[in-house]
Design a protein around this motif. Structure first.
Motif, PDB file in Angstrom:
ATOM      1  N   ARG A   1      35.999 -80.749   5.195  1.00 41.34           N
ATOM      2  CA  ARG A   1      34.678 -80.992   4.601  1.00 41.34           C
ATOM      3  C   ARG A   1      34.194 -82.409   4.891  1.00 41.34           C
ATOM      4  NH1 ARG A   1      32.800 -84.522   0.072  1.00 41.34           N
ATOM      5  NH2 ARG A   1      31.074 -83.416  -0.944  1.00 41.34           N
ATOM      6  N   ASN A   2      35.132 -83.346   5.011  1.00 40.03           N
ATOM      7  CA  ASN A   2      34.778 -84.756   5.206  1.00 40.03           C
ATOM      8  C   ASN A   2      34.847 -85.200   6.660  1.00 40.03           C
ATOM      9  OD1 ASN A   2      34.226 -85.316   2.492  1.00 40.03           O
ATOM     10  ND2 ASN A   2      36.392 -85.619   2.037  1.00 40.03           N
ATOM     11  N   LEU A   3      34.973 -84.275   7.608  1.00 39.04           N
ATOM     12  CA  LEU A   3      34.905 -84.657   9.019  1.00 39.04           C
ATOM     13  C   LEU A   3      33.624 -85.435   9.276  1.00 39.04           C
ATOM     14  CD1 LEU A   3      36.020 -81.295  10.681  1.00 39.04           C
ATOM     15  CD2 LEU A   3      37.393 -83.384  10.493  1.00 39.04           C
ATOM     16  N   ALA A   4      33.714 -86.453  10.118  1.00 40.96           N
ATOM     17  CA  ALA A   4      32.589 -87.374  10.270  1.00 40.96           C
ATOM     18  C   ALA A   4      31.389 -86.776  11.008  1.00 40.96           C
ATOM     19  CB  ALA A   4      33.056 -88.637  11.001  1.00 40.96           C
ATOM     20  N   LYS A   5      31.587 -85.648  11.678  1.00 41.62           N
ATOM     21  CA  LYS A   5      30.510 -85.080  12.486  1.00 41.62           C
ATOM     22  C   LYS A   5      29.963 -83.799  11.858  1.00 41.62           C
ATOM     23  CE  LYS A   5      32.442 -87.125  16.663  1.00 41.62           C
ATOM     24  NZ  LYS A   5      32.988 -86.920  18.027  1.00 41.62           N
ATOM     25  N   PRO A   6      28.690 -83.493  12.100  1.00 46.24           N
ATOM     26  CA  PRO A   6      28.104 -82.258  11.567  1.00 46.24           C
ATOM     27  C   PRO A   6      28.868 -81.019  12.040  1.00 46.24           C
ATOM     28  CG  PRO A   6      26.380 -83.699  12.393  1.00 46.24           C
ATOM     29  CD  PRO A   6      27.688 -84.301  12.826  1.00 46.24           C
ATOM     30  N   THR A   7      29.091 -80.106  11.118  1.00 45.48           N
ATOM     31  CA  THR A   7      29.802 -78.857  11.414  1.00 45.48           C
ATOM     32  C   THR A   7      28.936 -77.678  10.995  1.00 45.48           C
ATOM     33  OG1 THR A   7      30.942 -79.000   9.276  1.00 45.48           O
ATOM     34  CG2 THR A   7      32.101 -79.864  11.192  1.00 45.48           C
ATOM     35  N   ILE A   8      28.995 -76.613  11.766  1.00 49.22           N
ATOM     36  CA  ILE A   8      28.213 -75.406  11.485  1.00 49.22           C
ATOM     37  C   ILE A   8      29.147 -74.207  11.497  1.00 49.22           C
ATOM     38  CG2 ILE A   8      26.250 -73.964  12.150  1.00 49.22           C
ATOM     39  CD1 ILE A   8      25.220 -76.307  13.846  1.00 49.22           C
TER      40      ILE A   8
ATOM     41  N   PHE B   1      39.843 -79.656  15.183  1.00 49.27           N
ATOM     42  CA  PHE B   1      38.842 -80.489  14.506  1.00 49.27           C
ATOM     43  C   PHE B   1      39.093 -81.967  14.794  1.00 49.27           C
ATOM     44  CE2 PHE B   1      38.138 -76.998  11.178  1.00 49.27           C
ATOM     45  CZ  PHE B   1      36.895 -76.663  11.665  1.00 49.27           C
ATOM     46  N   ASP B   2      40.358 -82.384  14.713  1.00 42.92           N
ATOM     47  CA  ASP B   2      40.693 -83.784  14.980  1.00 42.92           C
ATOM     48  C   ASP B   2      40.293 -84.186  16.392  1.00 42.92           C
ATOM     49  OD1 ASP B   2      41.672 -84.376  12.496  1.00 42.92           O
ATOM     50  OD2 ASP B   2      43.778 -84.425  13.073  1.00 42.92           O
ATOM     51  N   ALA B   3      40.596 -83.315  17.357  1.00 39.63           N
ATOM     52  CA  ALA B   3      40.266 -83.632  18.744  1.00 39.63           C
ATOM     53  C   ALA B   3      38.761 -83.771  18.938  1.00 39.63           C
ATOM     54  CB  ALA B   3      40.826 -82.553  19.668  1.00 39.63           C
ATOM     55  N   ALA B   4      37.993 -82.895  18.301  1.00 37.78           N
ATOM     56  CA  ALA B   4      36.535 -82.959  18.426  1.00 37.78           C
ATOM     57  C   ALA B   4      35.975 -84.217  17.779  1.00 37.78           C
ATOM     58  CB  ALA B   4      35.901 -81.717  17.804  1.00 37.78           C
TER      59      ALA B   4
ATOM     60  N   THR C   1      41.347 -78.463   3.363  1.00 35.59           N
ATOM     61  CA  THR C   1      39.941 -78.062   3.297  1.00 35.59           C
ATOM     62  C   THR C   1      39.062 -79.265   2.978  1.00 35.59           C
ATOM     63  OG1 THR C   1      40.628 -75.878   2.502  1.00 35.59           O
ATOM     64  CG2 THR C   1      38.302 -76.438   2.264  1.00 35.59           C
ATOM     65  N   ARG C   2      39.517 -80.109   2.077  1.00 32.91           N
ATOM     66  CA  ARG C   2      38.774 -81.340   1.762  1.00 32.91           C
ATOM     67  C   ARG C   2      38.658 -82.222   3.004  1.00 32.91           C
ATOM     68  NH1 ARG C   2      40.789 -83.289  -3.443  1.00 32.91           N
ATOM     69  NH2 ARG C   2      38.896 -82.361  -4.326  1.00 32.91           N
ATOM     70  N   ARG C   3      39.724 -82.266   3.776  1.00 32.85           N
ATOM     71  CA  ARG C   3      39.711 -83.055   5.013  1.00 32.85           C
ATOM     72  C   ARG C   3      38.654 -82.522   5.969  1.00 32.85           C
ATOM     73  NH1 ARG C   3      42.704 -83.847   9.905  1.00 32.85           N
ATOM     74  NH2 ARG C   3      43.396 -86.031  10.058  1.00 32.85           N
TER      75      ARG C   3
ATOM     76  N   PRO D   1      53.317 -82.353   7.993  1.00 34.85           N
ATOM     77  CA  PRO D   1      52.284 -82.373   6.963  1.00 34.85           C
ATOM     78  C   PRO D   1      51.188 -83.380   7.276  1.00 34.85           C
ATOM     79  CG  PRO D   1      54.262 -83.485   6.197  1.00 34.85           C
ATOM     80  CD  PRO D   1      54.612 -82.841   7.499  1.00 34.85           C
ATOM     81  N   ILE D   2      49.992 -83.076   6.808  1.00 32.93           N
ATOM     82  CA  ILE D   2      48.867 -84.009   6.985  1.00 32.93           C
ATOM     83  C   ILE D   2      48.524 -84.699   5.672  1.00 32.93           C
ATOM     84  CG2 ILE D   2      47.909 -82.796   8.971  1.00 32.93           C
ATOM     85  CD1 ILE D   2      46.201 -82.443   5.617  1.00 32.93           C
ATOM     86  N   GLY D   3      49.040 -84.183   4.548  1.00 36.98           N
ATOM     87  CA  GLY D   3      48.748 -84.763   3.242  1.00 36.98           C
ATOM     88  C   GLY D   3      49.807 -85.758   2.803  1.00 36.98           C
ATOM     89  N   ASN D   4      49.694 -86.218   1.561  1.00 37.61           N
ATOM     90  CA  ASN D   4      50.608 -87.239   1.057  1.00 37.61           C
ATOM     91  C   ASN D   4      51.341 -86.770  -0.199  1.00 37.61           C
ATOM     92  OD1 ASN D   4      48.488 -87.237  -0.735  1.00 37.61           O
ATOM     93  ND2 ASN D   4      47.865 -89.359  -0.390  1.00 37.61           N
TER      94      ASN D   4
END
Length: 284
Positions: free
Chosen positions: A114-121, A42-45, A110-112, A83-86
């Motif tokens: 959901r908030n990806l900047a690009k449309p997801t399907i 997801f990050d790479a995309a 999961t919240r991360r 880890p990716i969280g804090n």
């Protein structure tokens, strides 16, 4: 292109990335490796400016059978993967460590997504169970095959539903209660009628129809797509969804603590599949 242990990354169109969960033998159950593989993909995309739409699909007979509860080789959050969280505290004993782990790998990641900047399907076929729902619900749109079935049976395990608790938002309060209390399946068509699924299509046409939708979206200006997603997500946030999810997550942890005292494990073993149920001696 980076290769992953548990997923495939495809480029069916220059502006579209298709991420495919690839554990068909486990019915795409989400283990820790898959969690962080998905996050990296997801990050790479998102960081690739040529990508405008992201599709999430599953290889094999089912989209996802949920979280993989079986012990694995790399199963320690904060140790086996950065880890990716804090939150931290993964090595702490008892509820502290359990809360930290689930905060990282279930709630915050999961919240991360959901908030990806690009449309997801989400391209959903076959079974979409428990943690599989979290994967689909993190996406902006859901395309489902006519044979798709959805279920959150976690109440059977003595816990109040999956960690990303958006059932009332996705299904409405009364249907959410019905499906949680009964642990019944609901069909793709019922999900569409409730507003959870955007379109239901024949199984053989699912990938093509999802790609067609993605191409229609990708034809729009990238910045406008990002801002539109942000506007809708923030509208839902203002309605109180983040606070409601956080409260449900705390109740989820309370259920774990109760089960640990009652059964010696964090879920009610009577609701587990025999393949992951601990023997009585190990649960004491």
């Amino acid at each position: 292109m980076t290769s992953f242990e548990t997923i495939l990354v495809e480029r069916p169109d220059p502006a579209i990335t298709r991420i495919v969960m690839n554990r068909p033998e486990a019915r795409n159950a989400q283990n820790l490796q898959m969690t962080y593989d998905l996050n990296a993909a997801f990050d790479a995309a998102v960081q690739d400016d040529s990508v405008k739409v992201i599709i999430l699909a599953g290889n094999g007979p089912h989209f996802s059978s949920g979280h993989d509860l079986r012990p694995g080789g790399k199963n320690t959050a904060g140790v086996d993967f950065p880890p990716i969280g804090n939150w931290g505290g993964f090595a702490e004993p008892n509820a502290h460590g359990r809360f930290a782990r689930e905060q990282e790998i279930y709630l915050q990641i999961t919240r991360r997504w959901r908030n990806l900047a690009k449309p997801t399907i989400a391209e959903v076929h076959g079974k979409c169970i428990a943690g599989g729902l979290m994967l689909a619900w993190a996406c902006d749109l859901i395309m489902a095959s006519d044979d798709a079935q959805f279920c959150d049976p976690v109440v059977t395990m003595g816990v109040c539903g999956v960690e990303w608790f958006v059932h009332p938002w996705e299904l409405g309060a009364r249907k959410a209660k019905e499906f949680l209390f009964t642990a019944d399946n609901w069909s793709a068509e019922v999900a569409r009628q409730l507003g959870m699924v955007n379109q239901v299509v024949p199984r053989a046409e699912l990938s093509a129809r999802t790609l067609e939708l993605a191409r229609r979206i990708a034809a729009k200006p990238a910045f406008a797509l990002k801002m539109t997603k942000e506007a809708v997500n923030r509208s839902v946030d203002v309605m109180g969804q983040p606070a409601a999810i956080d409260q449900a997550f705390a109740l989820h942890q309370l259920c774990h603590a109760h089960n640990l005292q009652e059964f010696g494990m964090i879920v009610d073993p009577s609701g587990l599949h025999p393949s992951v149920r601990k023997p009585p001696a190990a649960a004491e």
